[in-house]
Design an enzyme around this catalytic site. Structure first.
Site, short mmCIF file in Angstrom:
data_model
loop_
_atom_site.label_atom_id
_atom_site.label_comp_id
_atom_site.label_asym_id
_atom_site.label_seq_id
_atom_site.Cartn_x
_atom_site.Cartn_y
_atom_site.Cartn_z
N VAL A 1 14.00 -16.80 41.60
CA VAL A 1 14.48 -17.88 42.47
C VAL A 1 13.39 -18.41 43.38
CG1 VAL A 1 15.26 -16.41 44.38
CG2 VAL A 1 16.44 -18.57 43.91
N ALA B 1 18.63 -9.40 40.23
CA ALA B 1 17.91 -9.57 38.98
C ALA B 1 16.49 -9.06 39.16
CB ALA B 1 17.88 -11.04 38.58
N ALA C 1 12.34 -7.51 43.27
CA ALA C 1 13.44 -8.37 42.81
C ALA C 1 12.91 -9.75 42.47
CB ALA C 1 14.53 -8.48 43.87
N ASP C 2 13.55 -10.38 41.51
CA ASP C 2 13.27 -11.77 41.18
C ASP C 2 14.35 -12.70 41.72
OD1 ASP C 2 10.90 -12.15 38.98
OD2 ASP C 2 11.76 -10.14 38.95
N ARG C 3 15.53 -12.16 41.98
CA ARG C 3 16.61 -12.94 42.60
C ARG C 3 17.66 -11.96 43.12
NH1 ARG C 3 18.86 -18.43 41.43
NH2 ARG C 3 17.20 -18.61 39.87
#
Length: 386
Positions: free
Chosen positions: A106, A264, A254-256
């Site tokens: 995100v 995610a 974390a990526d989102r």
């Protein structure tokens, strides 16, 4: 935080020049890629020359500033751009193009959406003034991520020590969340760094992180560079290491992070969280507020990127295990999996860890947020405004 502790630079920037460390080639080679066009940065992101949600976002912002400066000179020479609006249009179109490079993280979309908003509302009436606005915005994003890293490190290290009630702790992590994934020190691995700098790290256990081996290639590389005590394990060994070793906490990046706390992150994180819950090991997610996504209610709304089968079915002869047919042709590839008309390969890059498995809490630059004891476990909108 003294920069003397950290010599790794995944992003080299000075005004008008951007170089990104090609992380596909590590640890065997240290090669920097020059970013001189929007196509260059999109390619670098898609091919994972640059990776890690914060690093991708910062790189995109800096690339926009660098490319804008180059384009302004060229377009003025050719008399193509005549007004400030001509340049604004180029910047807005460039943001749209970069936004599609990787869908799951995100940070990239949030940074580019904010850049577009600021560029559209800027009152500059000359092309030079528009350029200055773009450069200042990009450099502000870069500096902010460095500050986020430093604050996450301090908050996380202090909390883990207090929770463990011991002088030195053992940490388990996955993927790479260090200097190579951010603008400077890292998120989850940044916390490990802080513990090490303070003399409170007993040992780090790092998952290899198939199929791109970011743990084996990148996290171990960072640890070796700084003499951080580290043991590399296979992804399938996480339950065994929690049973047989005194693991005090699992800390991942974390990526989102969705509104309800669903997270995610790199494929395998979900497995790690399940194992941690069974062994009663606190599980933490460390990420800057730019990774928080209060507009996505839960993990069901996250688009999970899937990559080509060759990343699993092939190995590279000289690239440290990199398998991409498209992005590693210079390394040479060899198929190591039997082929047949009925064979299918599923290669998701990320998985969703349910908020219920984030038993320790979420660590951001604003502090540590443990799960609530009543009501929703997490409400990300209370940590950061959308």
């Amino acid at each position: 935080m003294s920069s003397a502790h950290n010599t790794l630079e995944s992003i080299k920037y000075r005004r008008g020049v951007l170089q990104l460390l090609d992380q596909r080639r590590l640890p065997l080679e240290t090669v920097y890629c020059d970013i001189t066009s929007i196509d260059d940065i999109c390619c670098a992101i898609k091919e994972m020359r640059v990776r890690g949600a914060p690093a991708i976002a910062v790189s995109a912002a800096l690339a926009l500033a660098v490319v804008a400066e180059r384009e302004l000179k060229e377009q003025r020479q050719n008399s193509v751009w005549k007004t400030a609006d001509d340049m604004r249009q180029f910047l807005l179109m460039s943001c749209d193009k970069m936004m599609s490079a990787r869908p799951t993280a995100v940070n990239l979309s949030k940074v580019l959406i904010q850049l577009k908003k600021d560029i559209e509302t800027d009152k500059a009436n000359t092309m030079e003034a528009v350029l200055e606005t773009c450069v200042q915005l990009a450099e502000k994003i870069y500096a902010a991520d460095v500050s986020f890293n430093e604050r996450i490190m301090r908050h996380g290290a202090a909390h883990l020590l207090k929770l463990a009630s011991k002088e030195r702790v053992n940490i388990l992590t996955i993927c790479n969340t260090g200097a190579l994934a951010t603008s400077r020190y890292g998120t989850a691995l940044g916390i490990v760094r802080q513990l090490f700098y303070e003399g409170h790290l007993q040992h780090l256990y790092a998952c290899e992180t198939r199929p791109w081996n970011q743990g084996a290639r990148l996290t171990v590389y960072e640890c070796v560079q700084e003499n951080i005590p580290c043991t590399l394990i296979c992804d399938s060994a996480v339950s065994a290491v929690m049973k047989t070793h005194d693991i005090d906490a699992v800390v991942v990046g974390a990526d989102r992070i969705c509104k309800n706390g669903d997270t995610a992150n790199k494929i395998g994180t979900y497995n790690l969280a399940v194992a941690a819950a069974y062994h009663k090991v606190p599980f933490f997610v460390a990420a800057p507020s730019t990774t928080l996504d209060p507009l996505t209610p839960d993990g069901e709304g996250v688009v999970i990127e899937e990559r080509e089968a060759a990343e699993i079915t092939h190995i590279a002869s000289g690239g440290g295990g990199l398998q991409s047919d498209k992005s590693n042709s210079d390394y040479g590839r060899k198929r190591v999996v039997a082929d047949g008309p009925h064979l299918k390969v599923w290669n998701p890059v990320f998985d969703i860890t349910p908020a219920s498995l984030i038993t320790g809490g979420i660590i951001t630059e604003n502090g540590v947020f443990p799960p609530a004891t009543a009501g929703p476990l997490f409400d990300i909108s209370r940590i950061v405004e959308p």
